[in-house]
Design a protein around this motif. Structure first.
Motif, PDB file in Angstrom:
ATOM      1  N   TRP A 139       0.824  -1.204   0.000  1.00 25.13           N
ATOM      2  CA  TRP A 139       0.000   0.000   0.000  1.00 25.13           C
ATOM      3  C   TRP A 139       0.864   1.262   0.000  1.00 25.13           C
ATOM      4  O   TRP A 139       0.518   2.271  -0.624  1.00 25.13           O
ATOM      5  N   GLU A 194       0.565   4.203  -2.518  1.00 17.83           N
ATOM      6  CA  GLU A 194       0.427   5.611  -2.110  1.00 17.83           C
ATOM      7  C   GLU A 194       1.426   6.491  -2.857  1.00 17.83           C
ATOM      8  O   GLU A 194       1.102   7.615  -3.238  1.00 17.83           O
ATOM      9  N   ASP A 230      -1.484  11.821  -8.953  1.00 16.57           N
ATOM     10  CA  ASP A 230      -2.381  12.880  -8.504  1.00 16.57           C
ATOM     11  C   ASP A 230      -1.781  14.259  -8.761  1.00 16.57           C
ATOM     12  O   ASP A 230      -2.480  15.189  -9.162  1.00 16.57           O
ATOM     13  N   LYS A 282      -3.630  17.055 -11.015  1.00 15.57           N
ATOM     14  CA  LYS A 282      -3.944  18.401 -10.541  1.00 15.57           C
ATOM     15  C   LYS A 282      -3.240  19.452 -11.407  1.00 15.57           C
ATOM     16  O   LYS A 282      -3.809  20.498 -11.703  1.00 15.57           O
ATOM     17  N   LEU A 335      -9.829  17.919 -10.654  1.00 18.85           N
ATOM     18  CA  LEU A 335     -10.174  17.924  -9.235  1.00 18.85           C
ATOM     19  C   LEU A 335     -10.645  16.532  -8.839  1.00 18.85           C
ATOM     20  O   LEU A 335     -11.246  15.816  -9.643  1.00 18.85           O
ATOM     21  N   ASN A 336     -10.387  16.147  -7.602  1.00 19.59           N
ATOM     22  CA  ASN A 336     -10.879  14.857  -7.129  1.00 19.59           C
ATOM     23  C   ASN A 336     -12.272  14.983  -6.515  1.00 19.59           C
ATOM     24  O   ASN A 336     -12.635  16.021  -5.973  1.00 19.59           O
ATOM     25  N   ALA A 337     -13.028  13.909  -6.599  1.00 22.31           N
ATOM     26  CA  ALA A 337     -14.355  13.853  -5.976  1.00 22.31           C
ATOM     27  C   ALA A 337     -14.636  12.393  -5.663  1.00 22.31           C
ATOM     28  O   ALA A 337     -13.772  11.532  -5.883  1.00 22.31           O
ATOM     29  N   ALA A 338     -15.818  12.118  -5.114  1.00 19.18           N
ATOM     30  CA  ALA A 338     -16.170  10.731  -4.812  1.00 19.18           C
ATOM     31  C   ALA A 338     -17.609  10.470  -5.204  1.00 19.18           C
ATOM     32  O   ALA A 338     -18.525  11.173  -4.756  1.00 19.18           O
ATOM     33  N   ILE A 345     -12.916  15.862 -13.636  1.00 15.91           N
ATOM     34  CA  ILE A 345     -12.956  15.239 -12.307  1.00 15.91           C
ATOM     35  C   ILE A 345     -12.321  13.851 -12.329  1.00 15.91           C
ATOM     36  O   ILE A 345     -12.446  13.099 -13.296  1.00 15.91           O
ATOM     37  N   PHE A 400      -8.043  -1.565  -7.007  1.00 15.68           N
ATOM     38  CA  PHE A 400      -7.953  -0.146  -6.662  1.00 15.68           C
ATOM     39  C   PHE A 400      -7.497   0.604  -7.898  1.00 15.68           C
ATOM     40  O   PHE A 400      -6.668   0.104  -8.660  1.00 15.68           O
TER      41      PHE A 400
END
Ligand SMILES: [Zn+2]
Ligand SMILES: [Zn+2]
Lengths: 479, 479
Positions: B43, B47, B54, B58, B63-66, B133, B156
Motif C-alpha cells: 500500500w 500511495e 495525482d 492536478k 479535481l478529485n471527488a467521490a 474530475i 484499486f
C-alpha cells in the motif's frame, strides 16, 4: 449558486444545513436513496482532513493498508454482539458474474472481522506485535433516515485496527488514538470536543470499552465526532488471533479499532457555519484566501490585475492556498456572496482606488460585515494575511468554545435537565444504569453522550437516583 | 519472510511472481475468492504511485471527488455496448437492511453511468465546461481467473471523467491523459511503455476510441498499464448530458474517461524483479535506502550505531525515505536477503572496520553481487547516495528498455510472427480486420496490443493480407 438566501439557522436549522451543503457544492444526492456524491469542493476539504489525520497516524507508528470490500456473511456471525449490532444494516451481494453465490457477501459495514481473519494468519509470536494498521475506505450501512455527511448509506472514513500482547497496551493505544482525534478536532477543525467514555448501552457492537469525542452543534445538539474502541479479546477469540508469548504460552491478542468519518464535515458545517453559509477553519480550508479584483473598465482592469496577480503569486510562494477570482460577467457582490457561501476564511478586495493608495482590503469570513474588514498596506500585506489566517483559526475555536460553554448546563434535577437539553448539553452527577438511560431517552430523546475523562475530584448526588457518586456524565440530544 | 529461495523466473515465471508478492509482503489473499488484501508495504508503494499521478492530474486542472459505490442496475443498461461488456462481471446487491430491494444495485465496475447521471444535472451551459474530475476508489468485476494485483475481483484505481463542448477538446483531453500515463510510467516507474490506439475489438465497452500504454513484462508478455477513452457522445446521449452552447443551441457533451489501477504494481514487479525478488524504482520505493549496522559485541555496536544513526539522520533531513534496520537476533545475511526480496534500491552496510576507515559500503539492488558494491567515504556519503538513487532510477529504465527492444521483433510473415510472440512482441505491417484479429488470437493466443502512436512514415505490406498499408501494429500474448 443561486443568489437566493439560505433560511436562517434560527428559522430552520435542518433546512439551513441541507441547503448549505448543496449550495456550497460540498455534496449532492446520488441516484440510490441515502447515498452521497462528495463534490470536488467537499472532497478537497476531506483530503485536507485526511492529510491532517494521516500525518498523526504515521507519527504514532501506524501504516496504511487496504482490506477487501466484500466479506463472507458468516464472518459477522462469529462475534455475537457484533452481528447483533450490524445485521439490521447490511447490504448483501447475492449474485456475482450472473450466478447466485453459494455464500452471500456483505459490503463491509466496518472491518473488524475480515481484518481479524488476516491478523490470525499474520501474527505468530510476540515479536510480530503490536500490529498497527489503518485503512482509508468507504463502508455501507443501510440507514433509514439519512442526511448528507451525517448519516448516509455509504460513507467515507478511516478505520484503525491494532493488535497487542497485553490489555494495558491495547488500552494505551485506544486512549492514544482518542487523544489524536481530540488534537485533530481542536487544532485543525477548531472543534472544542469533549473526550469521554461511552456507557455500556452506547458501546460499539463487540467492544469492551468505547471512547468518543463529542461536539456541540450550532443548535445545541451533540455529534459523536470520532470513536476509539478497546475490543478486549472478543475479536481475537472469534477469529483465533493468537501469539506465542515470551513465556512460551499461546495467548489471545488484545485488539482495538478507531474511526473518524465524513461526519466530521457535518460537524464543521454545523459548528462554524452562519446564516451566510459555510465558515471553514483556515487549516482545513481548500481555499484559504480568495482575491477578488474590482474594476469597471479595461484601464482599471490592467491596474488592478497587476496588483492582484502579484499578491496572488506571493501567497502561492509561501504555501497559502489561494484563488484569484477572474470570472467575467459576475458582479463583485455576487462573488462576495459566493465565497461567503463556500466559507473561504479570508477575502481580499482590490479596486483601482486601493491600488492608487497602495492598500488592499481584507475581509474575515468569521466576522461578517464591517467588523471583519480592515485596510492594510499592499507592501508587506503577505505578513498580515498569514497571521490573520492563524488568528481566524484561533478565533473560531474560541468562539465555538464560548458557545459550547454557555450551553453546557450543570443541572441537579430532572426538570432542569429537561430544560438544559432543549438548548444544549446537560452535565449531571450520574449513578444510573442502562434501564435508567433508556427511560431518560424515551422521555426526553436525550442520550448519555459520554462520561468525560476530565472529572472533578469530588462526590455528588446522582440527579435521578439520589445516590452519592464520583461520576459526572453528559446527556444531550444527538445527531 | 522465510529463508527459502524463490523459484527462478526461467524455471517458472508465474510461480516466481506469486511467491514474490506474498513473501515481499506486498499483498495477500482475502477470504473471498479472487479478492486481495494490499499489505502495508504494497500500500505504501501504491500511495507513492497515487501521489505521483495525482500531482500530474492536478497540474492538468483536474479535481478529485467521490461518486457512490452502488449503482442502480438499470443505469448500466442505458448504454448498449457498455452493458454488454460489463454485465457478465457484475456483483449485485439484492438485499439491504434485511429487505429484498425493489431494484437491484451493482457494485460499481466503473463509474461512467453514475457520473454521467450527475453531470447531466450539473452541466447547464458552455460556461460549466469542461468538467474535469477524477476519483480514487476500488471497483469490482467478477473475474474467473484471478492473480494478485493483475486481475482481482476488487481492485484499486483512479478513474478520470471529463465532459467537453467539442469532439476536438475531448480528443485532446484523451490524448493528454495518455501522455500523463506515459510520463508517469517512464519517469516514475521506469517502465518503457508504448503508447498507442486500440483496435475496435479491444476497445472499452462504450468508447469511440481507446488509447493505452503497453508494457513488456520479464517473460515477454504484454500488460496494458493504463487506458484513456474518448467516449464520443455515447454516454452523453444515454444520460442526457446536454449544454446550452454559445450559439444558443442545446448540444450533447463529448466525454472521456481514463484509468490506471493496481495492475501497475504487477507491471513494476514483472518488469524489474529478479531471481532474488522485487526491485523497486527509487522514485516510487516506500524505502529508498536501508542502513544495516553490523556488529558482534557491545563495543562494536556503540561504534557502528553512532555512524549509522548519523547517516540515517542526514538522509531523513534531505527527504530520502530511509530505514535503519536495528532488528536484534537476525544475521546481516538474513537482513540483506530480506531487503533484497523487498526490492529496496540501495543498501548501506556499516561495520566496525568501515567506521575505523571512515567509509560505508553501498550495495545497489539493481546490480546484484560485487558489481553493485562500492565503498565511499563517510563524509559526504549523502551526496553519493542521492546521486546513486537517481542513477539507479535511470539505469532501471535503460535496462528495461534494452530488454524490450531486444524482444520487439519486426516480422513480415506469419511463421516469424509465431516465433516472435514466444519471446516478446511482434511488430507488423497491418491492414487486417476484427475477424483476422480473432483468427490470429485463436491460432496463437496473441492479441493486437496497440497501433503505436509513433509510426514510420512509410508504406509496408500487411503480413497477413498482403495489402499495402501505412500502419504498423504490435501483437503479443498479454496478461
Ligand atoms: Zn447505524
Ligand atoms: Zn474483465
Amino acid at each position: 449558486m443561486s443568489e437566493q438566501k439560505l433560511p436562517t439557522r434560527a428559522e430552520d436549522f435542518n433546512e439551513w444545513y441541507n441547503q448549505l451543503v448543496l449550495r456550497a457544492e460540498l455534496a449532492d444526492y446520488a441516484p440510490v436513496r441515502g447515498c452521497m456524491i462528495v463534490r470536488p469542493y467537499g472532497w478537497a476539504l476531506w483530503e485536507n482532513i485526511q492529510a491532517a489525520l494521516d500525518r498523526r497516524f504515521k507519527a504514532t507508528g501506524h501504516l496504511n493498508a487496504a482490506f477487501p470490500l466484500l466479506i463472507p456473511k458468516s464472518f459477522l456471525e462469529r462475534e455475537a454482539s457484533h452481528v447483533e449490532g450490524f445485521s439490521p444494516e447490511l447490504a448483501v451481494v447475492t449474485i456475482g458474474g450472473n450466478k447466485e453465490l453459494e455464500e452471500p457477501l456483505v459490503v463491509r459495514p466496518t472491518s473488524e472481522t475480515v481484518i481479524g481473519h488476516a491478523y490470525a494468519r499474520w501474527i505468530q509470536s510476540y515479536r510480530d506485535l503490536p500490529v498497527l494498521i489503518n485503512q482509508w475506505c468507504s463502508v455501507v450501512r443501510w440507514e433509514l433516515r439519512t442526511k448528507l455527511f451525517l448519516r448516509t448509506l455509504e460513507f467515507f472514513w478511516q478505520e484503525g485496527h491494532t493488535a497487542h500482547a497485553t490489555f494495558e497496551e491495547a488500552e494505551a493505544e485506544t486512549r492514544q488514538m482518542l487523544d489524536v482525534y481530540t488534537d485533530f478536532a481542536v487544532n485543525e477543525a477548531a472543534l472544542p470536543v469533549i473526550p469521554g467514555i461511552k456507557s455500556e448501552s452506547e458501546r460499539f457492537a463487540g467492544a469492551d470499552r468505547t471512547y468518543s469525542i463529542e461536539a456541540m452543534m450550532g443548535d445545541g445538539k451533540a455529534l459523536q465526532a470520532g470513536t476509539s474502541h478497546n475490543l478486549g479479546q472478543n475479536f481475537a477469540r472469534a477469529f483465533d488471533i493468537q501469539f506465542l508469548d515470551r513465556d512460551g504460552e499461546r495467548k489471545y491478542c488484545w485488539t482495538t479499532s478507531w474511526g473518524m468519518s465524513t461526519r466530521i464535515v457535518g460537524a464543521i458545517i454545523m459548528v462554524h457555519g452562519d446564516d451566510q453559509g459555510l465558515v471553514l477553519p483556515p487549516r482545513l480550508a481548500p481555499i484559504q484566501v480568495v482575491v477578488v479584483p474590482i474594476h469597471k473598465n479595461e484601464d482599471e482592469r490592467a491596474l488592478v490585475m497587476e496588483s492582484a496577480t502579484g499578491l496572488y503569486q506571493e501567497m502561492v510562494k509561501v504555501g497559502i492556498r489561494v484563488k484569484l477570482d477572474t470570472r467575467e460577467g459576475l458582479t463583485p457582490g455576487f462573488k462576495f456572496n459566493d465565497w461567503e457561501m463556500r466559507g473561504v476564511p479570508l477575502r481580499i478586495e482590490i479596486g483601482p482606488k486601493d491600488v492608487e493608495k497602495g492598500v488592499v482590503v481584507l475581509a474575515r469570513r468569521d466576522r461578517p460585515g464591517k467588523e471583519g474588514k480592515s485596510v492594510v498596506g499592499r507592501e508587506g500585506a503577505i505578513v498580515t494575511i498569514a497571521s490573520m489566517l492563524e488568528d481566524i483559526q484561533l478565533a473560531m475555536l474560541a468562539k465555538a468554545r464560548a458557545f459550547r460553554d454557555a450551553r453546557l448546563h450543570d443541572v441537579s434535577d430532572y426538570n432542569a435537565f429537561k430544560e438544559a437539553i432543549e438548548t444544549g448539553f446537560a452535565r449531571v452527577w450520574w449513578d444510573g444504569d442502562a434501564a435508567l438511560e433508556r427511560q431518560i431517552k424515551e422521555e426526553t430523546r436525550a442520550t448519555l453522550r459520554c462520561i468525560p475523562l476530565d472529572q472533578p475530584d469530588q462526590v455528588g448526588t446522582c440527579f435521578m437516583t439520589g445516590r452519592p457518586t464520583r461520576t459526572q456524565a453528559i446527556f444531550a440530544r444527538a445527531y
